[in-house]
Design an enzyme around this catalytic site. Structure first.
Site, mmCIF file in Angstrom:
data_model
loop_
_atom_site.group_PDB
_atom_site.id
_atom_site.type_symbol
_atom_site.label_atom_id
_atom_site.label_comp_id
_atom_site.label_asym_id
_atom_site.label_seq_id
_atom_site.Cartn_x
_atom_site.Cartn_y
_atom_site.Cartn_z
ATOM 1 N N LYS A 129 0.812 -1.223 0.000
ATOM 2 C CA LYS A 129 0.000 0.000 0.000
ATOM 3 C C LYS A 129 0.841 1.267 0.000
ATOM 4 O O LYS A 129 0.413 2.295 -0.527
ATOM 5 C CB LYS A 129 -0.952 -0.024 1.193
ATOM 6 C CG LYS A 129 -1.978 -1.156 1.124
ATOM 7 C CD LYS A 129 -2.914 -1.123 2.320
ATOM 8 C CE LYS A 129 -3.963 -2.215 2.234
ATOM 9 N NZ LYS A 129 -3.404 -3.570 2.338
ATOM 10 N N GLU A 213 -3.275 5.834 8.144
ATOM 11 C CA GLU A 213 -4.159 6.670 7.335
ATOM 12 C C GLU A 213 -5.073 7.480 8.236
ATOM 13 O O GLU A 213 -5.534 6.986 9.275
ATOM 14 C CB GLU A 213 -5.050 5.801 6.426
ATOM 15 C CG GLU A 213 -4.362 5.220 5.234
ATOM 16 C CD GLU A 213 -5.311 4.384 4.389
ATOM 17 O OE1 GLU A 213 -6.460 4.167 4.827
ATOM 18 O OE2 GLU A 213 -4.908 3.951 3.307
ATOM 19 N N HIS A 248 -14.257 -4.003 9.030
ATOM 20 C CA HIS A 248 -13.656 -3.644 7.741
ATOM 21 C C HIS A 248 -13.852 -4.730 6.693
ATOM 22 O O HIS A 248 -13.171 -4.740 5.678
ATOM 23 C CB HIS A 248 -12.159 -3.335 7.905
ATOM 24 C CG HIS A 248 -11.878 -2.323 8.979
ATOM 25 N ND1 HIS A 248 -12.140 -0.988 8.825
ATOM 26 C CD2 HIS A 248 -11.402 -2.478 10.246
ATOM 27 C CE1 HIS A 248 -11.815 -0.357 9.943
ATOM 28 N NE2 HIS A 248 -11.377 -1.236 10.807
ATOM 29 N N GLU A 288 -10.151 1.013 -5.348
ATOM 30 C CA GLU A 288 -10.995 1.322 -4.198
ATOM 31 C C GLU A 288 -10.733 2.747 -3.714
ATOM 32 O O GLU A 288 -9.580 3.179 -3.603
ATOM 33 C CB GLU A 288 -10.754 0.322 -3.072
ATOM 34 C CG GLU A 288 -11.014 -1.119 -3.502
ATOM 35 C CD GLU A 288 -11.122 -2.074 -2.325
ATOM 36 O OE1 GLU A 288 -10.919 -1.630 -1.178
ATOM 37 O OE2 GLU A 288 -11.434 -3.259 -2.553
ATOM 38 N N GLU A 306 -6.719 1.689 -2.244
ATOM 39 C CA GLU A 306 -5.856 0.617 -2.707
ATOM 40 C C GLU A 306 -6.399 0.078 -4.022
ATOM 41 O O GLU A 306 -7.522 0.404 -4.423
ATOM 42 C CB GLU A 306 -5.778 -0.516 -1.676
ATOM 43 C CG GLU A 306 -7.113 -1.184 -1.396
ATOM 44 C CD GLU A 306 -7.028 -2.211 -0.276
ATOM 45 O OE1 GLU A 306 -5.973 -2.287 0.389
ATOM 46 O OE2 GLU A 306 -8.010 -2.929 -0.064
ATOM 47 N N ASN A 308 -7.033 -3.641 -5.903
ATOM 48 C CA ASN A 308 -7.019 -5.096 -5.832
ATOM 49 C C ASN A 308 -6.778 -5.641 -7.238
ATOM 50 O O ASN A 308 -7.603 -5.455 -8.136
ATOM 51 C CB ASN A 308 -8.340 -5.624 -5.274
ATOM 52 C CG ASN A 308 -8.500 -5.273 -3.808
ATOM 53 O OD1 ASN A 308 -7.700 -5.687 -2.977
ATOM 54 N ND2 ASN A 308 -9.512 -4.490 -3.491
ATOM 55 N N ARG A 310 -7.095 -8.315 -8.918
ATOM 56 C CA ARG A 310 -7.752 -9.610 -9.060
ATOM 57 C C ARG A 310 -9.241 -9.376 -9.230
ATOM 58 O O ARG A 310 -9.718 -8.246 -9.185
ATOM 59 C CB ARG A 310 -7.523 -10.456 -7.803
ATOM 60 C CG ARG A 310 -7.937 -9.721 -6.513
ATOM 61 C CD ARG A 310 -7.912 -10.613 -5.313
ATOM 62 N NE ARG A 310 -8.016 -9.882 -4.061
ATOM 63 C CZ ARG A 310 -9.148 -9.430 -3.542
ATOM 64 N NH1 ARG A 310 -10.286 -9.610 -4.189
ATOM 65 N NH2 ARG A 310 -9.152 -8.786 -2.384
#
Length: 666
Positions: A129, A213, A248, A288, A306, A308, A310
């Protein structure tokens, strides 16, 4: 299975056989599309999954190791060997496990096997990240303030936390799925929460580095599905809202995102495509973002979280609003084909919603639930992606998600009501599930309005709301099942050994516990008394009939639990007696493990006095840590386990001596 894409088998597809390096519902989902395309499939499985649904569906299956993922599904060498031995031309990683592992993609390429996903370079850039944020910032994509530097000593991170300001999030640089993410609201909590985040990250991802963050309190989680081909073309397939989360972890997703202006969507989509182009992306990916909704959804109030690299768990909602098969797109792009559609050809029609069905005990704090599924009936008129069937075991080694139910409609409210009805038709027994919680969420005014944020579930909805209590008839039927009388008895049977007395059974636990007294009368009726009310029950071929109540759809018992489907799904536990520690001063009690897992921390010493609710130990279950707490004020008598020990459900962790209570003076 995802029957939406069922159709005539296509022949001549460029890839003839693929190996699926995953398990559960995503493996079954990939097999369904591969079968339609005329592509053969090879399943891999651990010893625990030898008879799993994805193994039964595949054309071939290869066993790759013991149940723990680290010894099977995370073994790159064994999966590559299985692909070579089975003659697979390509590997689909699914999601989770090795799906975002650059080394895995590289090893597949070295073996001459096509990796159905992005390049190792793209995976590596977005896999950490801190690096991902740097690349996005340089590309002009808005990035959330925080710390993503190389300094990982506690003093470095504490100083960065003070500079970022509280509240903040501690997040692992690797992985996803909410594992290892911790909220820190003040300086005093930083060190212990950092330690927990690092332990979870090390266990789940093999990397305990973290980033910090700024925590946006009133936020929505909005993500964009993108696809790229090997020629450098990138398109978006619109956005999804995944704001309904616990720990989360997403539990309900929808597309398109509600209450968003055209300006917001346009800027969001362009940012996602920019992100993909910044790393030369190809294949399926999800970018995202987090949006600050303190003043509504503003076009310039969102930031990159972030990417992903996939397919996502929630990809079916995108499929239902676009009419596209994203797994087919993955296979075609991996085979070297261009994107099947240009941006202007992709439309978003109507609305779709997905609910994730988890094997978990919601009132107990979302503890995973293990056992054997005694029944799983899919609802009619909607899509259900499942990795299990009735009779399958739910093991403690893997993620507790069992299935997904996805519904579509012309409007958001139509999709919501369809999903609510579908969950009402779903029958799942044998393990605890989150179906009652999902139904309550979808039926709530707050969710129906569409303006929820990521903190809404924990802030306004948990403990999970529900009816005041189950119908008396449901309690009666649970008492019958848990008493061992489910097969039906008469006055002449062994039950007569109790004479005309009553046998009491306590149904439920804690403040919700109900005492039911059972007795056979001279008319061969079973009388069940709850409080001041007596219920007459008679057995027939269809099961027990409670006088004045409709026959239940289904009643099932397994061990000390029973499930009754009657105006909803009710789950009951059973204990035969309740220990009163106030009256039994000095009585020794125990602290058992709630589920199989690994002891990660012992937080007390023998002889230590601890107040009620104080943490005693932490146990890692399904890659998440659960804290065992003192049942009352007292003293630790003996600790029976050590850090690193594997424990089974019910194994004793410690003996506990409740505090002596002074008797009231006469």
């Amino acid at each position: 299975m995802p029957g939406r894409f069922a159709g005539p088998t296509l022949t001549g597809f460029p890839i003839g056989r693929i190996l699926i390096a995953n398990r559960g519902e995503i493996a079954c989902r990939i097999i369904a599309t591969a079968r339609r395309l005329g592509v053969e499939t090879v399943a891999v499985h651990s010893e625990a999954d030898r008879h799993a649904l994805h193994v039964r569906m595949a054309d071939q299956a290869v066993e790759i190791g013991p149940p723990p993922p680290v010894a099977s599904y995370l073994r790159i060498d064994r999966i590559i060997d299985a692909a070579i031995a089975s003659g697979a031309e390509a590997i689909h990683p699914g999601y989770g496990f090795l799906a975002e592992n650059a080394e895995f993609a590289e090893e597949a390429s070295r073996a001459g096997i096509t990796f159905i996903g992005p390049s190792p370079d793209s995976i590596r850039k977005m896999g950490l990240k801190d690096e991902a944020k740097r690349i996005m910032r340089e590309a002009g994509v808005p990035v959330l303030p925080g710390y993503s530097g190389p300094g990982q000593e506690e003093d470095d991170l504490a100083a960065a936390a003070a500079e970022t300001g509280y509240p903040l999030l501690v997040k692992p640089v690797a992985g996803g799925g909410g594992k290892g993410v911790r909220i820190v609201r003040c300086e005093e909590d930083f060190a212990p929460e950092l330690a927990l985040a690092r332990r979870e990250a090390r266990s789940a991802f093999g990397n305990d580095a973290v980033i910090l963050e700024r925590l946006i309190e009133n936020s929505r989680h909005v993500e964009v599905q993108i696809f790229g081909d090997l020629a450098g073309n990138i398109v978006h397939l619109f956005e999804r809202d995944c704001s309904l989360q616990r720990r989360h972890q997403k539990i309900v997703e929808e597309s398109p995102a509600p209450l968003c202006s055209p300006e917001f969507r346009d800027r969001l989509h362009r940012s996602a495509v920019t992100a993909g182009k910044a790393i030369g992306y190809h294949g399926a990916g999800t970018v995202e973002f987090i949006a600050d909704v303190s003043n509504g959804v503003q076009p310039d109030a969102f930031w990159f979280l972030e990417m992903n690299t996939r397919l996502q768990v929630e990809h079916p909602v995108t499929e239902l609003v676009t009419g596209l098969d994203l797994v087919e797109w993955q296979l075609r792009i991996a085979a070297g084909e261009s994107l099947p559609s240009r941006q202007e050809e992709i439309e978003c029609r109507g609305h779709a919603m997905e609910a994730r069905l988890y094997a978990e005990d919601v009132p107990a704090g979302f503890l995973p639930s293990t056992g054997r599924l005694t029944r799983l009936d899919a609802p009619s008129g909607c899509r259900m992606d499942s990795g299990v069937e009735a009779g399958d075991p739910v093991a403690p080694y893997y993620d507790p998600m069992l299935a997904k139910i996805i519904c579509a409609g012309a409007t958001r409210d139509e999709a919501r009501k369809s999903l609510l009805d579908a969950l009402g038709e779903t029958v799942l027994s044998g393990v605890s599930s989150n179906i009652p919680l999902l139904r309550a969420i979808l039926d709530s005014d707050g969710f129906a309005a569409g303006g929820i944020d990521t903190g809404w579930l924990g802030r306004e909805f948990l403990p999970a709301p529900g009816p005041a209590g189950p119908p008396d008839a449901a309690i009666v039927l649970a008492a019958i099942e848990l008493s061992g009388l489910g097969g039906g008895l008469s006055a002449g049977d062994g039950f007569r050994i109790w004479g005309r007395g009553c046998w009491e059974i306590i149904v439920g636990r804690g403040p919700e516990a109900v005492t039911a007294a059972l007795q056979i009368n001279d008319q061969d009726e079973l009388m069940v008394q709850i409080g001041d009310t007596r219920h007459s029950c008679r057995h027939s071929e269809r099961g027990w009939q409670v006088e004045g109540s409709k026959t239940p759809i289904f009643v099932c018992g397994a061990g000390d639990k029973a499930w009754v489907i009657l105006d909803g799904i009710w789950e009951f536990g059973h204990i035969e007696s309740v220990a009163n520690i106030d009256q039994e001063a000095g009585r020794q009690t125990t602290i058992p493990a709630p589920l199989p897992g690994i002891v990660r921390q012992i937080l007390v010493a023998e002889g230590q006095r601890t107040p009620k609710g104080a943490p005693v130990a932490t146990i890692e279950v399904m890659k998440m840590e659960h804290v065992l707490k003192a049942p009352c004020d007292g003293e630790i008598g003996q600790v029976l386990v050590a850090e690193g020990d594997q424990v089974s459900e019910g194994d004793l962790v410690a003996f506990y001596l409740p505090e002596l209570r002074a008797e009231p003076q006469a």
